[in-house]
Design a protein around this motif. Structure first.
Motif, PDB file in Angstrom:
ATOM      1  N   PHE A 459      22.368  51.178  22.329  1.00 32.89           N
ATOM      2  CA  PHE A 459      21.816  51.116  20.972  1.00 32.89           C
ATOM      3  C   PHE A 459      22.810  51.660  19.951  1.00 32.89           C
ATOM      4  O   PHE A 459      22.974  51.088  18.869  1.00 32.89           O
ATOM      5  CB  PHE A 459      20.510  51.909  20.899  1.00 32.89           C
ATOM      6  CG  PHE A 459      19.339  51.204  21.510  1.00 32.89           C
ATOM      7  CD1 PHE A 459      18.983  49.931  21.099  1.00 32.89           C
ATOM      8  CD2 PHE A 459      18.588  51.801  22.506  1.00 32.89           C
ATOM      9  CE1 PHE A 459      17.897  49.267  21.660  1.00 32.89           C
ATOM     10  CE2 PHE A 459      17.500  51.148  23.069  1.00 32.89           C
ATOM     11  CZ  PHE A 459      17.161  49.883  22.647  1.00 32.89           C
ATOM     12  N   MET A 462      25.324  49.021  19.388  1.00 28.59           N
ATOM     13  CA  MET A 462      24.802  47.942  18.546  1.00 28.59           C
ATOM     14  C   MET A 462      24.843  48.332  17.076  1.00 28.59           C
ATOM     15  O   MET A 462      25.170  47.508  16.202  1.00 28.59           O
ATOM     16  CB  MET A 462      23.376  47.602  18.982  1.00 28.59           C
ATOM     17  CG  MET A 462      23.296  46.884  20.324  1.00 28.59           C
ATOM     18  SD  MET A 462      21.685  47.007  21.135  1.00 28.59           S
ATOM     19  CE  MET A 462      20.612  46.307  19.888  1.00 28.59           C
ATOM     20  N   ALA A 465      28.370  48.073  15.939  1.00 25.87           N
ATOM     21  CA  ALA A 465      28.748  46.663  15.837  1.00 25.87           C
ATOM     22  C   ALA A 465      28.194  46.036  14.560  1.00 25.87           C
ATOM     23  O   ALA A 465      28.869  45.217  13.915  1.00 25.87           O
ATOM     24  CB  ALA A 465      28.245  45.901  17.062  1.00 25.87           C
ATOM     25  N   ILE A 495      27.741  41.576  19.091  1.00 25.70           N
ATOM     26  CA  ILE A 495      26.340  41.911  18.828  1.00 25.70           C
ATOM     27  C   ILE A 495      25.428  41.120  19.756  1.00 25.70           C
ATOM     28  O   ILE A 495      24.511  41.672  20.381  1.00 25.70           O
ATOM     29  CB  ILE A 495      25.994  41.644  17.352  1.00 25.70           C
ATOM     30  CG1 ILE A 495      26.648  42.701  16.447  1.00 25.70           C
ATOM     31  CG2 ILE A 495      24.485  41.642  17.135  1.00 25.70           C
ATOM     32  CD1 ILE A 495      26.498  42.418  14.973  1.00 25.70           C
ATOM     33  N   LEU A 498      25.876  42.449  23.343  1.00 26.32           N
ATOM     34  CA  LEU A 498      25.264  43.771  23.531  1.00 26.32           C
ATOM     35  C   LEU A 498      23.744  43.670  23.579  1.00 26.32           C
ATOM     36  O   LEU A 498      23.088  44.397  24.336  1.00 26.32           O
ATOM     37  CB  LEU A 498      25.706  44.710  22.411  1.00 26.32           C
ATOM     38  CG  LEU A 498      27.167  45.177  22.451  1.00 26.32           C
ATOM     39  CD1 LEU A 498      27.516  45.949  21.188  1.00 26.32           C
ATOM     40  CD2 LEU A 498      27.436  46.033  23.682  1.00 26.32           C
ATOM     41  N   CYS A 499      23.180  42.793  22.763  1.00 27.09           N
ATOM     42  CA  CYS A 499      21.720  42.617  22.788  1.00 27.09           C
ATOM     43  C   CYS A 499      21.262  42.073  24.141  1.00 27.09           C
ATOM     44  O   CYS A 499      20.242  42.530  24.687  1.00 27.09           O
ATOM     45  CB  CYS A 499      21.281  41.680  21.665  1.00 27.09           C
ATOM     46  SG  CYS A 499      21.395  42.403  20.009  1.00 27.09           S
ATOM     47  N   LYS A 502      21.485  44.825  26.634  1.00 28.73           N
ATOM     48  CA  LYS A 502      20.409  45.799  26.453  1.00 28.73           C
ATOM     49  C   LYS A 502      19.100  45.271  27.029  1.00 28.73           C
ATOM     50  O   LYS A 502      18.343  46.016  27.670  1.00 28.73           O
ATOM     51  CB  LYS A 502      20.238  46.128  24.962  1.00 28.73           C
ATOM     52  CG  LYS A 502      19.185  47.202  24.708  1.00 28.73           C
ATOM     53  CD  LYS A 502      19.554  48.494  25.417  1.00 28.73           C
ATOM     54  CE  LYS A 502      18.380  49.442  25.515  1.00 28.73           C
ATOM     55  NZ  LYS A 502      18.708  50.653  26.298  1.00 28.73           N
ATOM     56  N   PHE A 716      17.256  44.406  16.197  1.00 31.04           N
ATOM     57  CA  PHE A 716      17.561  45.640  16.918  1.00 31.04           C
ATOM     58  C   PHE A 716      16.307  46.491  17.107  1.00 31.04           C
ATOM     59  O   PHE A 716      16.110  47.093  18.164  1.00 31.04           O
ATOM     60  CB  PHE A 716      18.621  46.434  16.172  1.00 31.04           C
ATOM     61  CG  PHE A 716      19.998  45.820  16.206  1.00 31.04           C
ATOM     62  CD1 PHE A 716      20.240  44.628  16.865  1.00 31.04           C
ATOM     63  CD2 PHE A 716      21.058  46.435  15.574  1.00 31.04           C
ATOM     64  CE1 PHE A 716      21.503  44.062  16.903  1.00 31.04           C
ATOM     65  CE2 PHE A 716      22.323  45.890  15.602  1.00 31.04           C
ATOM     66  CZ  PHE A 716      22.546  44.704  16.271  1.00 31.04           C
TER      67      PHE A 716
END
Length: 737
Positions: A459, A462, A465, A495, A498-499, A502, A716
């Motif tokens: 997080f 993110m 980013a 982004i 990473l999402c 996650k 997010f």
């Protein structure tokens, strides 16, 4: 020729000669008080591939004179000398006229005609109350290609194709052009607007005429006349800059106010006691939660912990001594991950502190990447902007010139200001994550360890980013062009990646990718994006190689997901793959153990085939589209599986999901309102330019920046709050999907 000068006046000289003999051209020399102007007939222009364009008719405007205030009207003497080295007589025509409409007026359109051998230029003086103006030029015809130049009041005026770029600011043009001019750049508070028609259209994206021995016929030259309309309108005032900046900052600071209000109402929720703490029998353990042990700091439930007294169980259960035990069932991850139905307790066996440190590496690595990436980018775009300001070549940068508001050395400050939302909302997301992290640490001190494992490193990454996307998007819009487009998309890839990581890490905390392998994969993607921009337009072999890499990478990722990270990528991979195909497909047709995981690569395979067949021109956007589509499908799958598993969507994540969908839909509408395109020539790109739509300062792309920043922020928050309903659920009751 003697003329009386009363106001700012200009004289135009027209000459025509029937001689087409290039060995004996006719030379015309015009001498006046401010300088000497000369040209020959036939007038020769040279184009691409040494083609020559000859014109028998030439018309030029002489450098104008302005009467001195103390002397009033005066006479101006002009000498015109005509000469030729031809051994025979040559007929010519000479006409000298006064231009009655030489000075352009504010907000009044003016129509005229120009050609390569008959350029035009006009004078404009700033009114007293105007500090900045926009010169708008339009034409009904795309071709011939032309150049619009703004030059200071200096003689001679550069008004031919081979010298128009020597002075002032200039743009190539097909159907429309716009140049913003500020009073401070002209000490005399006046300037010339010069219009030059190019002898060929190659610079504007047109075709080159076919010719024999490099000479173009007379018919082509006769078609090189263009009707133009110029209108000079006042630009925005300084107060609009202040309003736009206040709007930008206050709009996103309102998110801070809203976040504070929401978290004030929920301040006691994160630290409240949970019913499981009171209801769990003393000494018992569940899932991955228990006292520390030698294997990862977790102890699992075992047969020796019998059922509680009074429980409804079969009294005929065999004693533990009646059969052999297999301790590796409880500890060997290779055995555990072969279960058909996995629960979170099966994939969260590692020590929480070790896993948390693993994910914090994402945060520190992305900061390092951001610093090393951003500093050269900033230096490069400063160089681009300096070159534009020094040379005056506005074809270098692909702005929306009808809504490009300069500030200082920046040519389009509005495109940079609109990225403030990414930075402000990225920082706000970091604060929200930090608050959750602190509350979670306090809860851990009270042994509040159940639900989805809380690891905040991704997080934090993110949030960084999102902030860096704003920084690099602003850098790109300092001078958007073909060479630096990857600056605007690099962190968008990160982004999206990473999402997805996650989302996967939420239910697979022990087997998610390490920061080093993840960022290495992002680096490969960015390299492919750069190569695609350079080679992807017409090179079939590039698309074949890229599609092959794409499919193989998708299969490798799908295999790792399917086998829960236990499929080794080494030299023995081909032997093991052949073994699996033989045993599961030939020897016996086995149904995949995890049907949902077996179809992970289907979208990637389809997108690879689509790219190979259609070969999109915008390769960077094509790659980004693959990432975004995969992310959206994975998120939709996750939410559907969550609902199917009888899990709840609390009000805050539900609100964030709705807000994300609405804001993304609005943002994408403005994103597809194309205002420029670096894939085309600068002149063709300017055909797409449009006026501002918000506060007279921001255009459609700026609105996209505002809305996309808000959409990413809500996205997010969806990932951050989606599983809040599981905080009171035992991990051995939380399914993996």
């Amino acid at each position: 020729f003697i003329t009386e000068v009363t106001l700012v006046d200009a004289v135009r000289v027209y000459v025509n000669s029937s001689s087409e003999n290039l060995q004996y051209p006719v030379l015309f020399v015009v001498r006046q008080q401010k300088g000497v102007l000369s040209w020959q007939v036939p007038l020769i222009f040279r184009g691409l591939y040494q083609r020559t364009y000859n014109y028998q008719e030439v018309s030029r405007t002489l450098c104008p004179s302005e009467p001195a205030p103390e002397t009033g009207p005066s006479d101006q003497i002009i000498f015109v000398d005509v000469a030729s080295m031809a051994p025979f007589n040559i007929a010519y025509e000479l006409l000298v006229t006064r231009l009655e409409s030489f000075q352009l007026e504010t907000n009044k359109p003016f129509n005229f005609t120009a050609s390569p051998s008959q350029p035009q230029y006009f004078l404009y003086k700033f009114p007293q109350d105007v500090d900045s103006v926009i010169i708008k030029v339009v034409s009904d015809a795309v071709y011939p290609c032309s150049v619009v130049s703004v030059q200071d009041i200096v003689c001679p005026v550069y008004d031919l194709d081979h010298n128009v770029e020597f002075n002032g600011v200039y743009q190539s043009m097909t159907k429309q052009a716009a140049i913003t001019v500020q009073r401070k750049d002209f000490p005399g508070e006046q300037f010339f607007v010069v219009f030059v028609i190019k002898p060929e259209d190659y610079a504007c994206g047109g075709s080159v005429p076919s010719s024999i021995h490099g000479n173009v016929n007379r018919t082509w030259n006769l078609q090189r006349t263009k009707n133009l309309q110029v209108t000079i309108v006042p630009s925005i005032k300084k107060s609009v800059y202040i309003q736009a900046m206040l709007f930008s900052f206050l709009s996103f600071l309102s998110f801070y106010v809203g976040s504070v209000a929401i978290y004030k109402n929920r301040s006691g929720i994160m630290t409240s006691s949970h019913p499981i703490t009171a209801s769990t029998p003393e000494g018992s353990s569940y899932g991955a939660i228990g006292t520390s042990s030698s294997s990862g700091g977790r102890q699992f439930s075992s047969p020796e912990h019998g059922p509680p007294a009074g429980s409804d169980t079969d009294s005929s259960v065999e004693e533990e001594s009646d059969f052999d035990t297999m301790p590796e069932i409880e500890s060997d991850k290779n055995v555990i991950r072969t279960k058909v139905f996995l629960y979170l307790s099966d994939l969260s066996r590692k020590d929480r502190r070790i896993v948390s440190k693993k994910y914090k590496i994402y945060f520190w690595n992305i900061i390092t990447i951001a610093v090393f990436y951003a500093l050269p980018v900033i230096q490069l775009v400063i160089t681009y902007q300096t070159v534009v300001n020094v040379t005056g070549n506005q074809d270098i940068c692909y702005y929306n010139f009808l809504c490009a508001h300069p500030l200082g050395v920046l040519s389009a400050f509005n495109n940079i200001l609109s990225n403030v939302g990414h930075m402000l909302l990225g920082f706000l997301f970091l604060l929200i994550v930090l608050r959750r992290d602190i509350l979670h640490r306090r809860a851990m001190e009270m042994k509040d360890d159940y639900g989805i494992p809380k690891h905040f490193g991704l997080f934090y990454a993110m949030g960084i980013a999102l902030m860096m996307e704003g920084v690099l998007s602003a850098c790109y819009h300092v001078c958007p062009n073909y060479s630096n487009f990857q600056f605007d998309t690099s962190f968008m890839y990160m982004i999206a990646g990473l999402c997805m990581l996650k989302l996967y890490q939420t239910r697979h905390p022990d087997i998610n990718a390490s920061a080093y392998s993840a960022y290495a994969s992002f680096a490969v993607v960015i390299c492919l994006a750069v190569l695609g921009v350079v080679f992807g337009k017409n090179d079939m072999w590039f698309w074949v190689i890229f599609s092959l890499i794409h499919v193989l990478a998708s299969l490798a990722l799908s295999t790792q997901i399917y086998y829960m990270g236990r499929f080794k990528m080494d030299l023995g991979i081909f032997r093991r793959a052949a073994m699996v195909l033989y045993t599961d497909c030939i020897q016996q047709c086995s149904r995949p153990m995890y049907m949902r995981l077996s179809n992970v690569s289907s979208l990637s395979t389809f997108s690879a085939i689509f790219g190979l067949v259609y070969r999109p021109r915008d390769f960077a956007s094509y790659i980004l589209g693959i990432f975004i589509c995969n992310l959206l499908l994975y998120l939709a799958f996750y939410i559907i599986m969550k609902i199917r598993s009888s899990e709840k969507l609390l009000p805050i994540p539900l609100f964030c999901i709705v807000a994300t969908a609405v804001v993304w839909a609005a943002a994408l509408y403005f994103f597809f309102q194309t205002l420029s395109s670096w894939e085309e020539t600068p002149a063709e790109s300017r055909e797409k330019n449009r006026s501002c739509i918000l506060l007279g300062f921001f255009d459609d792309h700026d609105v996209w920046h505002f809305l996309s920043a808000a959409a990413l922020f809500f996205s997010f928050l969806v990932l951050l709050t989606l599983d809040d309903d599981l905080d009171t659920v035992r991990r051995d009751k939380i399914p993996v999907f």
